[in-house]
Scaffold this motif. Structure first.
Motif, PDB file in Angstrom:
ATOM      1  N   UNK A 214       5.067 -10.320  12.512  1.00  0.00           N
ATOM      2  CA  UNK A 214       5.319 -11.673  13.019  1.00  0.00           C
ATOM      3  C   UNK A 214       5.554 -11.664  14.526  1.00  0.00           C
ATOM      4  N   UNK A 215       6.342 -10.689  14.981  1.00  0.00           N
ATOM      5  CA  UNK A 215       6.614 -10.596  16.423  1.00  0.00           C
ATOM      6  C   UNK A 215       5.325 -10.233  17.169  1.00  0.00           C
ATOM      7  N   UNK A 216       4.511  -9.346  16.573  1.00  0.00           N
ATOM      8  CA  UNK A 216       3.271  -8.904  17.225  1.00  0.00           C
ATOM      9  C   UNK A 216       2.272 -10.043  17.421  1.00  0.00           C
ATOM     10  N   UNK A 217       2.165 -10.916  16.438  1.00  0.00           N
ATOM     11  CA  UNK A 217       1.187 -12.012  16.562  1.00  0.00           C
ATOM     12  C   UNK A 217       1.840 -13.268  17.129  1.00  0.00           C
ATOM     13  N   UNK A 218       3.094 -13.177  17.567  1.00  0.00           N
ATOM     14  CA  UNK A 218       3.840 -14.349  18.041  1.00  0.00           C
ATOM     15  C   UNK A 218       3.769 -15.489  17.035  1.00  0.00           C
ATOM     16  N   UNK A 219       4.140 -15.171  15.813  1.00  0.00           N
ATOM     17  CA  UNK A 219       4.108 -16.176  14.743  1.00  0.00           C
ATOM     18  C   UNK A 219       5.079 -17.308  15.046  1.00  0.00           C
ATOM     19  N   UNK A 220       4.767 -18.487  14.509  1.00  0.00           N
ATOM     20  CA  UNK A 220       5.719 -19.592  14.621  1.00  0.00           C
ATOM     21  C   UNK A 220       6.902 -19.371  13.685  1.00  0.00           C
ATOM     22  N   UNK A 221       6.602 -18.821  12.511  1.00  0.00           N
ATOM     23  CA  UNK A 221       7.665 -18.571  11.538  1.00  0.00           C
ATOM     24  C   UNK A 221       7.340 -17.314  10.737  1.00  0.00           C
ATOM     25  N   UNK A 222       8.389 -16.662  10.240  1.00  0.00           N
ATOM     26  CA  UNK A 222       8.228 -15.513   9.337  1.00  0.00           C
ATOM     27  C   UNK A 222       8.877 -15.901   8.012  1.00  0.00           C
ATOM     28  N   UNK A 223       8.098 -15.847   6.947  1.00  0.00           N
ATOM     29  CA  UNK A 223       8.639 -16.249   5.641  1.00  0.00           C
ATOM     30  C   UNK A 223       8.764 -15.020   4.744  1.00  0.00           C
ATOM     31  N   UNK A 224       9.961 -14.811   4.211  1.00  0.00           N
ATOM     32  CA  UNK A 224      10.202 -13.713   3.279  1.00  0.00           C
ATOM     33  C   UNK A 224      10.302 -14.319   1.876  1.00  0.00           C
ATOM     34  N   UNK A 225       9.271 -14.082   1.071  1.00  0.00           N
ATOM     35  CA  UNK A 225       9.267 -14.623  -0.298  1.00  0.00           C
ATOM     36  C   UNK A 225       9.855 -13.589  -1.245  1.00  0.00           C
ATOM     37  N   UNK A 226      10.868 -13.994  -2.045  1.00  0.00           N
ATOM     38  CA  UNK A 226      11.521 -13.038  -2.921  1.00  0.00           C
ATOM     39  C   UNK A 226      11.790 -13.667  -4.281  1.00  0.00           C
ATOM     40  N   UNK A 227      12.780 -13.163  -5.016  1.00  0.00           N
ATOM     41  CA  UNK A 227      12.998 -13.661  -6.380  1.00  0.00           C
ATOM     42  C   UNK A 227      14.296 -14.450  -6.510  1.00  0.00           C
ATOM     43  N   UNK A 228      14.906 -14.833  -5.396  1.00  0.00           N
ATOM     44  CA  UNK A 228      16.073 -15.725  -5.426  1.00  0.00           C
ATOM     45  C   UNK A 228      15.808 -16.853  -4.423  1.00  0.00           C
ATOM     46  N   UNK A 229      16.573 -17.954  -4.549  1.00  0.00           N
ATOM     47  CA  UNK A 229      16.280 -19.153  -3.754  1.00  0.00           C
ATOM     48  C   UNK A 229      16.580 -19.000  -2.258  1.00  0.00           C
ATOM     49  N   UNK A 230      17.230 -17.934  -1.872  1.00  0.00           N
ATOM     50  CA  UNK A 230      17.536 -17.747  -0.457  1.00  0.00           C
ATOM     51  C   UNK A 230      18.661 -16.731  -0.338  1.00  0.00           C
ATOM     52  N   UNK A 231      19.239 -16.635   0.848  1.00  0.00           N
ATOM     53  CA  UNK A 231      20.361 -15.711   1.021  1.00  0.00           C
ATOM     54  C   UNK A 231      21.613 -16.399   0.489  1.00  0.00           C
ATOM     55  N   UNK A 232      22.322 -15.689  -0.333  1.00  0.00           N
ATOM     56  CA  UNK A 232      23.455 -16.298  -1.035  1.00  0.00           C
ATOM     57  C   UNK A 232      24.782 -15.804  -0.482  1.00  0.00           C
ATOM     58  N   UNK A 233      25.847 -16.508  -0.849  1.00  0.00           N
ATOM     59  CA  UNK A 233      27.181 -16.181  -0.336  1.00  0.00           C
ATOM     60  C   UNK A 233      27.631 -14.791  -0.764  1.00  0.00           C
ATOM     61  N   UNK A 234      27.006 -14.248  -1.801  1.00  0.00           N
ATOM     62  CA  UNK A 234      27.299 -12.880  -2.227  1.00  0.00           C
ATOM     63  C   UNK A 234      26.164 -12.462  -3.148  1.00  0.00           C
ATOM     64  N   UNK A 235      26.031 -11.183  -3.394  1.00  0.00           N
ATOM     65  CA  UNK A 235      25.023 -10.704  -4.341  1.00  0.00           C
ATOM     66  C   UNK A 235      25.240 -11.414  -5.681  1.00  0.00           C
TER      67      UNK A 235
END
Ligand code: ADP
Ligand code: ASP
Ligand code: MG
Length: 462
Positions: A214-235
């Protein structure tokens, strides 16, 4: 966009990924994709590679190759039926290469860091061509590149390499021209040295790959797709009512991942931060959820403490020796010798008497640390070194803690009331985190107590 191991677990998952890509492609977004190995494959490869040098025989190799072949061919058949011949043949070639190197490791009775990196890169090597074929199956052009071909140049530290500044220019030259014309699929987790030797970026390194690309191509955004809805308050495996946080700062995510939040690789924020690129964490299985947005200055809210992490795979080392009093060179000697032995020190605390320094290290670095420090004992620099496996580290993270007096008091009062014995405390210089050490058996309770104390399950009233 980066897709993690569970997002590409089978043909149905890959279809879901291609649905997402197709939608964005049709909307006119220019995309580059980074992809991990299928869930569990990297672990399998590490398992066999480390077992072979001392294995009694080589009978584990053939079944592993067959299982990998079956698992990937089935996915290929389901996700890209028109490409089974072409991509299947490439895959068989890769598997022969993997089998040959595994036999070599067994016969040589030696696994070097270089050959280990080569072996463990095969998870990504097998999966990426399937995703690329599945994209072509939908009529969208796509090519596959490994991390080195995409331009990621790294330091030579096998198993834990870091991207070099030249990567930016190379990525721009190699990946940049493809954007908009096709969807390039880049194998995560790997790069190469200036001499072209393959390196890996550390476990969960595909997040880092995505940020480097993302940094190399000067992306507008970097999206990390995973198996939870986002970063949570705790594991969520530790706290069942953990809540997804809509917004965090780069610093907060760095603190969280450094202190063990497995959702992101610890170094994956740095390239995005350098180019000030917005990072989003989203759920492949629930794409309409907005996820977590990570930016330089996370949204201000009235919360001082935002999230907690818990790492149990750590060990405490206590260094005693009256010689340390008033001798400034002693700390230098300790940290130099640990660095020479490639020990990563996670937390440090020094008693005010100066006669005692306590360190927290990754459990896997403990024996190297003890060996290094025993050399200092022989030299008379320190008197006594002891260690304790039965500990875990908890980190309390939130950028609002800087300049908010009383947070430490609240943390330790709550723990005191719950009769959790705190063995060591450390505050990061960023003031965005306070971390402490408790016995392993107290860890989950400490996290629960603080999650309740700071009402992290509740939406904040912004
Ligand atoms: P991927 O294969 O997509 O890279 P990972 O398994 O590496 O996925 O990371 C996602 C997992 O991280 C989640 O399923 C969750 O169990 C775990 N996790 C640990 N801490 C957190 C946290 N604070 N927020 C969200 N997920 C977390
Ligand atoms: N496949 C690698 C791992 O399991 C990298 C990643 O998944 O991000 O660590
Ligand atoms: Mg991951």
């Amino acid at each position: 966009m980066k897709f993690g191991g569970t997002s590409v677990a089978d043909a149905q998952c890959i279809q879901r990924v291609v649905d997402i890509l197709e939608k964005h492609h049709k909307a006119g977004d220019e995309l580059a994709v980074v992809v991990s190995a299928k869930r569990g494959v990297t672990d399998q490869l590490i398992g066999i590679a480390t077992a072979l040098p001392t294995a009694k025989d080589d009978t584990a190799i053939a079944p592993l190759i067959q299982a990998l072949s079956r698992r990937h061919i089935t996915t290929l058949e389901g996700a890209a039926p028109d490409y089974v011949g072409e991509v299947g043949a490439e895959m068989e070639e890769q598997l022969i290469r993997l089998q040959n190197i595994l036999f070599a490791i067994y016969h040589l009775r030696e696994l070097t860091p270089r050959s280990k990196d080569y072996v463990i890169s095969f998870g990504e090597r097998l999966l990426a061509p399937i995703l690329s074929a599945a994209i072509r199956q939908r009529g969208i052009a796509s090519t596959v590149m490994d991390g080195c071909e995409a331009g990621i140049l790294t330091t030579p530290q096998h198993g834990e390499s870091t991207s070099l500044p030249e990567s930016d220019e190379r990525i721009k030259r190699r990946v940049g021209p493809l954007l908009g014309k096709e969807i390039p699929v880049i194998m995560g987790f790997m790069g190469c040295t200036r001499d072209g030797v393959l390196t890996t970026l550390g476990r969960s390194g595909s997040d880092y790959s995505a940020s480097i690309i993302g940094a190399g191509i000067d992306a507008d955004e970097i999206w990390i797709w995973t198996d939870v809805d986002g970063i949570m308050t705790c594991d969520p495996r530790v706290i069942n009512d953990a809540r997804v946080m809509p917004s965090l700062s780069y610093l907060e995510v760095m603190e969280l991942s450094y202190f063990g939040a497995k959702v992101m690789h610890p170094r994956s924020i740095e390239p995005a931060m350098r180019k000030n690129i917005l990072v989003r964490v989203k759920n492949t299985f629930n794409p309409s959820h907005p996820g977590t947005v990570i930016v330089r200055n996370g949204k201000r809210d009235n919360r001082v403490v935002k999230a907690l992490t818990y790492i149990d795979k750590v060990a405490a080392i206590n260094i005693n020796g009256a010689q340390m009093i008033g001798r400034p060179g002693v700390a230098k000697a300790i940290f130099t010798i640990l660095a020479d032995h490639e020990v990563n020190v996670m937390m440090i605390s020094q008693g005010s008497s100066e006669a005692n320094i306590s360190l927290i290290v990754d459990e896997s670095h403990l024996s190297a640390a003890v060996k290094a420090l025993s050399e200092l004992m022989k030299q008379g620099v320190v008197r006594e070194v002891s260690h304790n496996h039965d500990v875990c580290a908890v980190a309390v993270v939130g950028a609002g803690m800087a300049g908010a007096p009383g947070t430490g008091g609240r943390i330790f009062t709550a723990l005191g009331h719950a009769e959790v014995n705190v063995m060591m405390i450390s505050q990061g210089s960023s003031e965005a985190n306070i971390s402490f050490v408790v016995s392993q058996s107290d860890g989950p309770r400490a996290v629960r107590v603080l999650h309740d104390e700071f009402r992290l399950s509740e939406e904040s009233d912004e």
